[in-house]
Scaffold this active site. Structure first.
Site, PDB file in Angstrom:
ATOM      1  N   LYS A 236       6.698  -1.538   0.489  1.00  0.00           N
ATOM      2  CA  LYS A 236       7.676  -1.488  -0.604  1.00  0.00           C
ATOM      3  C   LYS A 236       8.845  -0.589  -0.249  1.00  0.00           C
ATOM      4  O   LYS A 236      10.005  -0.947  -0.433  1.00  0.00           O
ATOM      5  CB  LYS A 236       7.008  -1.020  -1.892  1.00  0.00           C
ATOM      6  CG  LYS A 236       7.956  -1.016  -3.087  1.00  0.00           C
ATOM      7  CD  LYS A 236       7.259  -0.704  -4.390  1.00  0.00           C
ATOM      8  CE  LYS A 236       8.262  -0.744  -5.543  1.00  0.00           C
ATOM      9  NZ  LYS A 236       7.631  -0.486  -6.857  1.00  0.00           N
TER      10      LYS A 236
ATOM     11  N   GLY B 127       3.261  -1.754  -6.301  1.00  0.00           N
ATOM     12  CA  GLY B 127       2.573  -2.221  -5.102  1.00  0.00           C
ATOM     13  C   GLY B 127       1.305  -2.987  -5.387  1.00  0.00           C
ATOM     14  O   GLY B 127       1.059  -4.052  -4.814  1.00  0.00           O
ATOM     15  N   ARG B 128       0.467  -2.485  -6.292  1.00  0.00           N
ATOM     16  CA  ARG B 128      -0.808  -3.155  -6.571  1.00  0.00           C
ATOM     17  C   ARG B 128      -0.637  -4.400  -7.435  1.00  0.00           C
ATOM     18  O   ARG B 128      -1.612  -5.103  -7.705  1.00  0.00           O
ATOM     19  CB  ARG B 128      -1.786  -2.166  -7.209  1.00  0.00           C
ATOM     20  CG  ARG B 128      -1.299  -1.547  -8.506  1.00  0.00           C
ATOM     21  CD  ARG B 128      -2.185  -0.357  -8.894  1.00  0.00           C
ATOM     22  NE  ARG B 128      -1.691   0.391 -10.038  1.00  0.00           N
ATOM     23  CZ  ARG B 128      -0.734   1.309  -9.988  1.00  0.00           C
ATOM     24  NH1 ARG B 128      -0.124   1.564  -8.844  1.00  0.00           N
ATOM     25  NH2 ARG B 128      -0.368   1.975 -11.065  1.00  0.00           N
TER      26      ARG B 128
ATOM     27  N   GLU C  79       1.425   4.681   7.822  1.00  0.00           N
ATOM     28  CA  GLU C  79       0.381   3.909   8.479  1.00  0.00           C
ATOM     29  C   GLU C  79       0.892   2.542   8.929  1.00  0.00           C
ATOM     30  O   GLU C  79       0.624   2.084  10.042  1.00  0.00           O
ATOM     31  CB  GLU C  79      -0.817   3.726   7.536  1.00  0.00           C
ATOM     32  CG  GLU C  79      -1.469   5.006   7.060  1.00  0.00           C
ATOM     33  CD  GLU C  79      -0.953   5.451   5.709  1.00  0.00           C
ATOM     34  OE1 GLU C  79      -1.752   6.005   4.935  1.00  0.00           O
ATOM     35  OE2 GLU C  79       0.249   5.239   5.420  1.00  0.00           O
TER      36      GLU C  79
ATOM     37  N   HIS D 226     -30.527  -7.521  -3.298  1.00  0.00           N
ATOM     38  CA  HIS D 226     -31.513  -6.890  -2.429  1.00  0.00           C
ATOM     39  C   HIS D 226     -31.079  -5.487  -2.019  1.00  0.00           C
ATOM     40  O   HIS D 226     -31.641  -4.918  -1.080  1.00  0.00           O
ATOM     41  CB  HIS D 226     -31.737  -7.760  -1.201  1.00  0.00           C
ATOM     42  CG  HIS D 226     -32.336  -9.087  -1.530  1.00  0.00           C
ATOM     43  ND1 HIS D 226     -33.692  -9.315  -1.514  1.00  0.00           N
ATOM     44  CD2 HIS D 226     -31.756 -10.262  -1.915  1.00  0.00           C
ATOM     45  CE1 HIS D 226     -33.929 -10.575  -1.860  1.00  0.00           C
ATOM     46  NE2 HIS D 226     -32.769 -11.163  -2.103  1.00  0.00           N
TER      47      HIS D 226
ATOM     48  N   GLU E 233      -6.419   2.983  -9.635  1.00  0.00           N
ATOM     49  CA  GLU E 233      -5.103   3.535  -9.369  1.00  0.00           C
ATOM     50  C   GLU E 233      -4.241   3.476 -10.625  1.00  0.00           C
ATOM     51  O   GLU E 233      -3.408   4.358 -10.857  1.00  0.00           O
ATOM     52  CB  GLU E 233      -4.426   2.783  -8.216  1.00  0.00           C
ATOM     53  CG  GLU E 233      -3.173   3.481  -7.698  1.00  0.00           C
ATOM     54  CD  GLU E 233      -2.699   2.941  -6.363  1.00  0.00           C
ATOM     55  OE1 GLU E 233      -3.148   3.461  -5.323  1.00  0.00           O
ATOM     56  OE2 GLU E 233      -1.891   2.000  -6.359  1.00  0.00           O
TER      57      GLU E 233
ATOM     58  N   LYS F 230      -1.690  12.576   1.349  1.00  0.00           N
ATOM     59  CA  LYS F 230      -0.763  12.143   2.391  1.00  0.00           C
ATOM     60  C   LYS F 230       0.171  13.283   2.786  1.00  0.00           C
ATOM     61  O   LYS F 230       0.487  13.480   3.972  1.00  0.00           O
ATOM     62  CB  LYS F 230       0.031  10.938   1.895  1.00  0.00           C
ATOM     63  CG  LYS F 230      -0.834   9.707   1.652  1.00  0.00           C
ATOM     64  CD  LYS F 230      -0.110   8.636   0.880  1.00  0.00           C
ATOM     65  CE  LYS F 230       0.884   7.888   1.699  1.00  0.00           C
ATOM     66  NZ  LYS F 230       1.449   6.721   0.971  1.00  0.00           N
TER      67      LYS F 230
END
Length: 499
Positions: A185, A244-245, A191, A361, A330, A471
């Site tokens: 964005k 962003g999400r 990263e 399981h 978030e 960060k």
């Protein structure tokens, strides 16, 4: 402001699920709702007419209608950042100018896809999509859910800064035939840009003379992408008001639209728009996202449930729990209200989950017999995604349905080790088929549910400042300015780097 309504809600009688069914032979009809090819079964939750009525009064007290109107009309409801939250405009709902802008940017994306498909930019057969958070998880989840296996392009979505995630992709791909898609964005995400530089270095080493000529940028900051060296004709912008999400509705899904076909992206938007319309126009007691939020608040605030488990009984939806973790935690993992006061209620539950039948399981022991009360969400698809013996899919669905029934009914035994208390809630979402329209509606449902939960708590679901602190500290640790953290962290750094 809400103390009276919350006192009423918290005083609701604790009626068992089996009693709710015994007392109302129309319960399934009342609490089974359909929309956009999805059947939502709320009947195995503890919601009843009294609870729904109490939550509707709370919704009125919290001015939910006004908040929905402000949200969908493009008002600056993200008060901490002073901007609107306009992901719905990407699918045609919202401020007319924002809708028109989104449609124009979609058309730009479609045109670029046509150019790439025609081979004008190169003979590409592979795509590396780099991003993190919403810039990667949404596209990766969509691709896994909707791919058919006969696509023109092979797509790899890489988010982790860990080289173990990226290196195998480069070893497998042909640099000359690889299109690099950088999704960020701000176009400053450390990263993502580190991964991008590694891919460009790999391309140079493999003899690609102009690696930047094989790059597409997806960003709300096109000027940053230009400064980074990408030609503006290969930059697909989206609005700064799309979080962003929530960004898979924008050019962030370019790689998916290219790989699966632009018509798939259009169907995704159409499915979401149908859920938007349902959310806007349906009374609260029949409104699917609103009822889901009522259920969430009941279990979190009244029953003290700290988590909610989501299990996809379809391998194609295996990334959905991860996607919902980001969307919900978030958005609603906050501790202050819109006016900055401490939040006196519990915020977002911890969302976790997995894939059926594997999870049966592993973690279902705790769900059936543990001391924690965990609301469970099941997702299943009627049409199989495979061509194997029908016994595979039939067994999958039967296991899904049986788990919900067993959680509710339990089984009494004089042997305490074999006693199942029951009265454990679940919500089941049953899709007719897993295709772009139903997936679009499903994701829009979760978005609106998240928004309603925030509205009932009077918090802002559209900022995420909690992401930033770690960060910033990582940058401090990496710097040469002598910044030091606590002695424990400094010892870890010394052991890892020898300094």
């Amino acid at each position: 402001m809400t103390s009276h309504q919350w006192r009423t809600i918290k005083a609701l009688p604790h009626i068992s699920l089996t009693s709710l069914f015994d007392e109302d032979d129309q319960r399934v009809a009342k609490f089974g709702l359909e929309q956009s090819g999805i059947y939502f079964d709320f009947s195995k939750t503890h919601l009843d007419a009294g609870a729904v009525n109490a939550f509707q009064k709370l919704a009125d007290d919290m001015e939910l209608s006004s908040k929905v109107t402000a949200f969908l009309s493009g008002e600056a409801i993200n008060v901490s950042e002073g901007r609107a939250a306009e992901h719905c405009a990407e699918r045609g709902t919202g401020n007319p100018a924002s809708v028109a802008n989104a449609q124009a940017l979609h058309q730009r994306m479609k045109s670029l896809i046509e150019v790439i498909d025609a081979g004008v930019l190169g003979n590409f057969t592979q795509i590396i999509h780099l991003g993190i958070g919403g810039s990667a998880l949404g596209p990766k989840m969509l691709h896994q859910a909707l791919k058919l296996g006969d696509e023109k392009y092979e797509l790899a979505v890489v988010s982790n800064i860990d080289g173990v995630a990226l290196e195998p992709v480069m070893e497998r791909f042909d640099a000359a035939k690889t299109l690099l898609v950088i999704a960020s964005k701000t176009f400053t995400t450390a990263e993502t840009l580190l991964n991008a530089n590694s891919v460009l270095e790999w391309m140079r080493e493999q003899g690609v003379s102009d690696p930047l000529g094989q790059v597409i940028a997806l960003t709300a900051s096109p000027e940053q992408a230009v400064e980074w060296g990408i030609d503006e004709t290969r930059i697909l912008p989206f609005s700064e008001t799309v979080g962003g999400r929530y960004s898979l509705w924008s050019s962030i899904s370019f790689s998916v639209a290219l790989t699966l076909g632009y018509e798939v992206f259009e169907d995704l938007l159409a499915g979401a728009a149908a859920m938007d319309e349902h959310f806007m126009d349906t009374p609260w007691d029949r409104n699917i996202p609103v009822l889901a939020a009522f259920s969430d608040q009941y279990y979190t605030q009244v029953r003290g449930c700290e988590t909610r488990a989501v299990f996809a009984y379809d391998e194609r939806l295996s990334l959905l729990p991860d996607y919902l973790q980001q969307l919900e935690m978030e958005s609603n993992g906050k501790s202050v209200t819109l006016d900055g006061a401490p939040l006196e209620l519990e915020s977002s539950p911890i969302v976790w989950g997995g894939v059926g039948t594997d999870a049966q399981h592993a973690v279902f022991q705790l769900l059936h017999q543990g001391t924690h009360l965990v609301p469970v969400e099941f997702l299943a698809v009627i049409e199989p995604g495979d061509s194997l013996n029908p016994a595979h899919h039939n067994g999958l669905l039967l296991n899904c349905f049986a788990q919900g029934a067993a959680l509710m009914a339990g089984k009494k035994s004089d042997d305490s080790d074999r006693n199942y208390p029951g009265d454990r809630p679940s919500l089941t979402l049953l899709l007719e088929d897993l295709e772009a329209r139903s997936v679009g509606a499903l994701l829009a449902f979760y978005e609106h549910r998240t928004f309603v939960n925030a509205a009932l708590l009077n918090i802002n679901p559209f900022d995420q400042f909690g992401v930033e602190l770690g960060k910033q500290m990582a940058n401090d640790l990496a710097g040469d300015d002598g910044n030091q953290l606590d002695v424990s962290t400094e010892e870890l750094k010394k052991r890892a780097f020898g300094t």
